[in-house]
Enzyme design. Structure first.
Site, short mmCIF file in Angstrom:
data_model
loop_
_atom_site.label_atom_id
_atom_site.label_comp_id
_atom_site.label_asym_id
_atom_site.label_seq_id
_atom_site.Cartn_x
_atom_site.Cartn_y
_atom_site.Cartn_z
N CYS A 195 30.54 49.08 -39.46
CA CYS A 195 31.82 48.44 -39.47
C CYS A 195 31.32 47.30 -40.41
O CYS A 195 30.27 46.50 -40.48
CB CYS A 195 31.60 47.55 -38.18
SG CYS A 195 32.89 46.36 -37.96
N ARG B 26 36.73 60.51 -42.21
CA ARG B 26 37.49 59.29 -42.01
C ARG B 26 36.69 58.02 -41.70
O ARG B 26 36.41 57.46 -42.55
CB ARG B 26 38.90 59.40 -41.16
CG ARG B 26 39.90 58.45 -41.36
CD ARG B 26 39.73 57.17 -40.99
NE ARG B 26 39.54 57.05 -39.49
CZ ARG B 26 39.35 55.89 -38.76
NH1 ARG B 26 39.05 54.79 -39.50
NH2 ARG B 26 39.18 56.07 -37.24
N ASP B 27 36.51 57.83 -40.33
CA ASP B 27 35.65 56.71 -40.01
C ASP B 27 34.41 56.68 -40.76
O ASP B 27 33.79 55.59 -40.88
CB ASP B 27 35.52 56.79 -38.53
CG ASP B 27 34.88 55.39 -37.89
OD1 ASP B 27 35.37 54.57 -38.55
OD2 ASP B 27 34.56 55.37 -36.95
N ASN C 159 28.26 55.78 -36.66
CA ASN C 159 28.47 56.53 -35.48
C ASN C 159 27.63 57.26 -34.75
O ASN C 159 26.60 57.57 -35.54
CB ASN C 159 29.90 57.58 -35.60
CG ASN C 159 31.19 56.71 -35.92
OD1 ASN C 159 31.90 56.25 -35.21
ND2 ASN C 159 31.36 56.63 -37.28
#
Length: 301
Positions: free
Chosen positions: A240, A15-16, A249
């Protein structure tokens, strides 16, 4: 408090990690990625997001991803559901856990979700109430806990306020995210301990991006403060879109290597995570960004 003997890793790659990748990944490939992560021993794997495909096209078909993942005891596939429309779609798709995503920065909240922090919390309240009534778990995220691309440093008091509000709404766990990766170890620990004054440490998780190469150091500092849940993404996926130069991440494989070396149990296979990272980065036409994948190429045979 001392370093916990056991840590739960929350895998956020599907997801992220994928939501900011330029290359869309098919539903079948995303399902294969999640299954590879579960095979590696991960028990919480973010499966996708119920947001408008117009804004996040990479997450289109999350309902199909969930449908293709058989339920299994002790394994959770949370999905992002930031409003009632998203919650209802997630519920219809059979989600057992959802996540809501707030920010500790007013400007970031307005740019990212087109509402103030207070408005975002009011938007989450009916979602949390409906989830509780349906027996669906809710995880809360707080972004920009150590810095904002627009405002710079973020007051710790704001992080405490937002985390406390999410906990009061019934979020079983609050993930504290250094969205742009500017945190350093002592600041990370101080922020975590401040939040733990309002939300018990056992209900907190940390989520670090590695923009400045500080993620593992920050995690170690937080482990020493007693946190036992850590978010990570296989292959170091993510970033981001609002922060120039923000990297992904912390890589799950790098984290597992550190935990293994410290004698901290995670239940996650290093080789298994490397295999999952290779699987998804091949789909993206890239290489894993982790240090481990570069340092141990023999594993890739």
């Amino acid at each position: 408090m001392g370093i916990p003997s056991q840590v739960r890793i929350v895998e956020v790659g599907p997801r992220d990690g994928l939501q900011n990748e330029a290359t869309p990944v098919s539903v079948a490939a995303r399902v294969a990625f999640v299954e590879a992560l579960v095979a590696a021993g991960l028990t919480t794997v973010e499966a996708g997001s119920f947001v408008s495909p117009k804004w996040v096209p990479q997450m289109a078909g999350t309902d199909q991803v969930l449908a293709a993942l058989p339920a299994r005891p002790g394994v959770w596939f949370p999905v992002l559901a930031p409003n009632m429309q998203g919650f209802l779609a997630a519920q219809a798709a059979g989600a057992q856990e959802i996540a809501v995503f707030g920010a500790a920065s007013e400007t970031f909240s307005k740019r990212n979700t087109n509402c103030t922090i207070a408005e975002s919390l009011e938007r989450f309240r009916p979602v949390c109430e409906a989830a509780a009534a349906a027996g669906i778990r809710v995880r809360g995220y707080v972004s920009c806990v150590l810095g904002c691309p627009y405002e710079g440093e973020v007051p710790v008091s704001k992080v405490v306020e937002v985390a406390g509000a999410l906990a009061a709404m019934g979020c079983y766990e609050i993930s504290l995210g250094d969205t742009i990766g500017v945190g350093t170890p002592l600041k990370s620990r101080a922020m975590l301990e401040a939040v733990a004054g309002v939300v018990p440490m056992e209900r907190l998780a940390v989520h670090f991006h590695d923009t400045y190469g500080q993620a593992l150091a920050n995690i170690l500092a937080c482990l020493e403060a007693g946190v036992s849940v850590i978010d990570a993404a296989a292959g170091g996926l993510g970033g981001c879109p609002y922060a120039a130069g923000a990297s992904g991440n912390v890589a799950t494989e790098d984290l597992v290597y550190m935990l293994d070396g410290m004698g901290v149990t995670s239940g996650v296979s290093l080789d298994g995570v490397l295999a999952a990272a290779r699987l998804i980065t091949a789909e993206l036409g890239s290489e894993p960004r982790s240090r481990l994948s570069k340092a141990r190429p023999a594993i890739q045979g």
